[in-house]
Design a protein around this motif. Structure first.
Motif, PDB file in Angstrom:
ATOM      1  N   GLN A  79       0.847  -1.193   0.000  1.00 40.43           N
ATOM      2  CA  GLN A  79       0.000   0.000   0.000  1.00 40.43           C
ATOM      3  C   GLN A  79       0.882   1.241   0.000  1.00 40.43           C
ATOM      4  OE1 GLN A  79      -3.444  -0.535  -0.067  1.00 40.43           O
ATOM      5  NE2 GLN A  79      -3.472   1.616  -0.666  1.00 40.43           N
ATOM      6  N   SER A  82       0.150   7.377  -2.133  1.00 43.68           N
ATOM      7  CA  SER A  82      -0.448   7.838  -3.395  1.00 43.68           C
ATOM      8  C   SER A  82       0.238   7.104  -4.538  1.00 43.68           C
ATOM      9  CB  SER A  82      -0.263   9.349  -3.562  1.00 43.68           C
ATOM     10  OG  SER A  82       1.080   9.646  -3.906  1.00 43.68           O
ATOM     11  N   SER A  83      -0.226   7.311  -5.733  1.00 48.86           N
ATOM     12  CA  SER A  83       0.392   6.687  -6.914  1.00 48.86           C
ATOM     13  C   SER A  83       1.794   7.215  -7.172  1.00 48.86           C
ATOM     14  CB  SER A  83      -0.438   6.957  -8.166  1.00 48.86           C
ATOM     15  OG  SER A  83      -1.780   6.732  -7.932  1.00 48.86           O
ATOM     16  N   TYR A 167      -3.000  -5.897 -11.360  1.00 48.60           N
ATOM     17  CA  TYR A 167      -3.412  -4.669 -10.675  1.00 48.60           C
ATOM     18  C   TYR A 167      -4.046  -5.054  -9.345  1.00 48.60           C
ATOM     19  CZ  TYR A 167      -5.897  -0.322  -9.674  1.00 48.60           C
ATOM     20  OH  TYR A 167      -6.372   0.816  -9.072  1.00 48.60           O
ATOM     21  N   ASN A 168      -3.560  -4.451  -8.268  1.00 44.52           N
ATOM     22  CA  ASN A 168      -4.035  -4.808  -6.936  1.00 44.52           C
ATOM     23  C   ASN A 168      -4.737  -3.662  -6.216  1.00 44.52           C
ATOM     24  OD1 ASN A 168      -3.170  -7.685  -6.294  1.00 44.52           O
ATOM     25  ND2 ASN A 168      -1.334  -6.830  -7.227  1.00 44.52           N
ATOM     26  N   GLY A 169      -5.236  -2.709  -6.960  1.00 43.38           N
ATOM     27  CA  GLY A 169      -5.995  -1.631  -6.348  1.00 43.38           C
ATOM     28  C   GLY A 169      -5.269  -0.303  -6.357  1.00 43.38           C
ATOM     29  N   LYS A 170      -6.044   0.718  -6.072  1.00 38.34           N
ATOM     30  CA  LYS A 170      -5.542   2.087  -6.060  1.00 38.34           C
ATOM     31  C   LYS A 170      -4.452   2.241  -4.996  1.00 38.34           C
ATOM     32  CE  LYS A 170      -7.182   6.822  -5.710  1.00 38.34           C
ATOM     33  NZ  LYS A 170      -8.295   7.718  -5.465  1.00 38.34           N
ATOM     34  N   ASN A 171      -3.442   3.024  -5.354  1.00 39.23           N
ATOM     35  CA  ASN A 171      -2.345   3.347  -4.449  1.00 39.23           C
ATOM     36  C   ASN A 171      -1.633   2.110  -3.922  1.00 39.23           C
ATOM     37  OD1 ASN A 171      -2.958   6.057  -4.825  1.00 39.23           O
ATOM     38  ND2 ASN A 171      -4.291   6.125  -3.036  1.00 39.23           N
ATOM     39  N   THR A 172      -1.400   1.154  -4.826  1.00 40.29           N
ATOM     40  CA  THR A 172      -0.588  -0.010  -4.473  1.00 40.29           C
ATOM     41  C   THR A 172       0.542  -0.136  -5.475  1.00 40.29           C
ATOM     42  OG1 THR A 172      -1.872  -1.573  -5.801  1.00 40.29           O
ATOM     43  CG2 THR A 172      -2.528  -1.303  -3.486  1.00 40.29           C
TER      44      THR A 172
END
Length: 185
Positions: A79, A82-83, A167-172
């Motif tokens: 986690q 942010s990106s 892809y494992n989700g936003k902000n990962t």
């Protein structure tokens, strides 16, 4: 004979978030992926022994990988704030490298697989400054691992084929490791 399920369980126990066994015959090798290395996107091109060009030509690496029958593919997911959390990405890579090394020790010692080809995510960072830059041989060849990218392996295709999400989700941020072995060893 190797118990594939035990290898997967060992990877998960070592803190990989996902793990699966891949058939080397089904790995997609793409020479164009090496062009990303040559464009020096990661700023590691021509800076160490296990990145291009020093790691060797694409066809030689592909032939080396194809000497194995299977691979333990695993992924760590981290986690981020942010990106664009660069510090978080670097910290996550260090955690991944530790997981990679733990899994490799398990594969070699507990599972008795000595003839393996370990491929990690990104460039080797074992030494603060690679001996390559001083035109000297690698100081720690048993600790230096080439990347799946340097071998031209299509990681997205491989993960999908093994049922591992890319892809494992936003902000990962996710990192992969691949340890090739022969199932009959």
């Amino acid at each position: 004979m190797v118990d594939s399920n035990e290898l997967v369980q060992a990877a998960l126990a070592a803190k990989a978030d996902h793990a699966a066994i891949a058939e080397v015959a089904k790995i997609k090798f793409v020479e164009d992926f090496r062009k990303a290395c040559e464009q020096n996107v990661c700023r590691k091109y021509n800076t160490n022994w296990v990145c291009p060009p020093a790691v060797g030509p694409f066809e030689e690496l592909k032939a080396r990988a194809c000497q194995y029958t299977h691979g333990l593919l695993f992924q760590t997911v981290h986690q981020m704030k942010s990106s664009f959390d660069w510090k978080g990405m670097l910290a996550a890579k260090k955690i991944h490298d530790g997981v990679f090394r733990d899994i490799l020790v398990s594969v070699k010692n507990k599972h008795k697989l000595q003839k393996v080809l370990p491929l990690n995510a990104g460039s080797c960072e074992f030494c603060a400054k690679c001996a390559y830059l001083d035109n000297e041989p690698c100081r720690f060849p048993e600790e230096a691992f080439a990347s799946v990218e340097a071998y031209g392996i299509d990681v997205i295709h491989l993960e999908k084929a093994c049922g591992i999400p890319y892809y494992n989700g936003k902000n990962t941020v996710s990192y992969v490791g691949l340890i090739l072995f022969n199932s009959e060893e």
